[in-house]
Design an enzyme around this catalytic site. Structure first.
Site, PDB file in Angstrom:
ATOM      1  N   HIS A 154      -3.258  12.315  11.830  1.00  0.00           N
ATOM      2  CA  HIS A 154      -2.498  12.302  13.079  1.00  0.00           C
ATOM      3  C   HIS A 154      -1.264  11.422  12.885  1.00  0.00           C
ATOM      4  O   HIS A 154      -1.258  10.252  13.268  1.00  0.00           O
ATOM      5  CB  HIS A 154      -3.374  11.764  14.214  1.00  0.00           C
ATOM      6  N   GLU A 161      -2.755  16.681  13.532  1.00  0.00           N
ATOM      7  CA  GLU A 161      -2.657  16.452  14.970  1.00  0.00           C
ATOM      8  C   GLU A 161      -1.358  15.737  15.297  1.00  0.00           C
ATOM      9  O   GLU A 161      -0.852  14.962  14.486  1.00  0.00           O
ATOM     10  CB  GLU A 161      -3.811  15.571  15.450  1.00  0.00           C
ATOM     11  N   HIS A 191     -12.767  12.482  19.614  1.00  0.00           N
ATOM     12  CA  HIS A 191     -12.364  11.192  20.177  1.00  0.00           C
ATOM     13  C   HIS A 191     -13.605  10.427  20.647  1.00  0.00           C
ATOM     14  O   HIS A 191     -14.244  10.786  21.620  1.00  0.00           O
ATOM     15  CB  HIS A 191     -11.360  11.309  21.329  1.00  0.00           C
TER      16      HIS A 191
END
Length: 242
Positions: A43, A70, A190
């Protein structure tokens, strides 16, 4: 069958705290795959505070499973993804001052914007996923953007599960049902961990992929520390003998 994609951002955070190239994110990706990871997730953020854009280019040749990138689709991120061409891009509405991802997309408000972004990725053959809060009212608009998948933002589930509130799974099950009705594949991520992952998958077995980083890397420190300390002690013993 749910696949595990290992997010290696925290490896880069540790490296950046000291400078240099230890721990090495490329080696971490190689090892993670050797140990059974079915994907690698990164990410990158515009400030490059953990994964750097160059890391993404360096990782591309060694990711032999599935590469998931991401991020917020700013111009630099778009350019990066279109050049690297990972198997999947996950769009996340990162706030500039956020320590970590803290919300999914309002797919109703941003439907036109997401549709334009997603069409560009899909023209390059890149599977697209939208980071989404557990809200079934957002699913139809997500489907209309042309996305292939949604990634359920699982922080609230993790918080409630830690409190012993198993009802925290309910909005996720409802959102999953709405996604399946709209022909969207389900991802999740998450704050998933060894403590809560099994229950989550039991309740939503249709999950195609979980992306896990912070908890997995933290747990690896504890679970791998004994072997590492013993290896150091062995080196000391061998050094004394020589």
């Amino acid at each position: 069958m749910t696949k595990l994609s290992v997010n290696i951002n925290k490896i880069a955070t540790l490296r950046n705290a000291r400078g240099g190239n230890t721990p090495n994110v490329v080696e971490a990706a190689i090892k993670a795959q050797e140990f059974g990871a079915e994907g690698i997730t990164v990410h990158p953020r515009p400030d490059e505070r953990h994964i750097r854009y160059q890391d993404v280019y360096d990782l591309k040749p060694v990711v032999t499973t599935e590469f998931n990138i991401e991020g917020k689709p700013v111009d630099s991120f778009m350019k990066l993804v279109l050049e690297v061409k990972p198997e999947q891009v996950t769009l996340v509405p990162d706030a500039e001052d956020a320590i970590t991802s803290n919300a999914g997309w309002d797919t109703v408000k941003h439907q036109a914007y997401l549709t334009e972004i997603i069409s560009e990725f899909k023209r390059s053959g890149i599977r697209t996923s939208i980071f989404l809060d557990p809200n079934p009212d957002l699913v139809e608009a997500a489907a209309k953007t042309g996305a292939d998948r949604i990634e359920l933002y699982t922080e609230s589930f993790a918080v409630e599960y830690a409190k012993g509130n198993l009802n925290g799974i309910k909005p996720y099950r409802e959102t999953a049902d709405a996604a399946l009705k709209n022909d969207l594949v389900l991802n999740a991520g998450h704050d998933l961990s060894l403590d809560n992952l099994q229950y989550f998958i039991e309740q939503i077995p249709e999950i195609a992929e979980v992306s896990i980083g912070h908890a997995l890397i933290s747990e690896a420190i504890y679970m791998g520390m004994e072997n590492t300390i013993q290896a150091y002690l062995k080196r000391i013993e061998l050094g004394r003998k020589n």
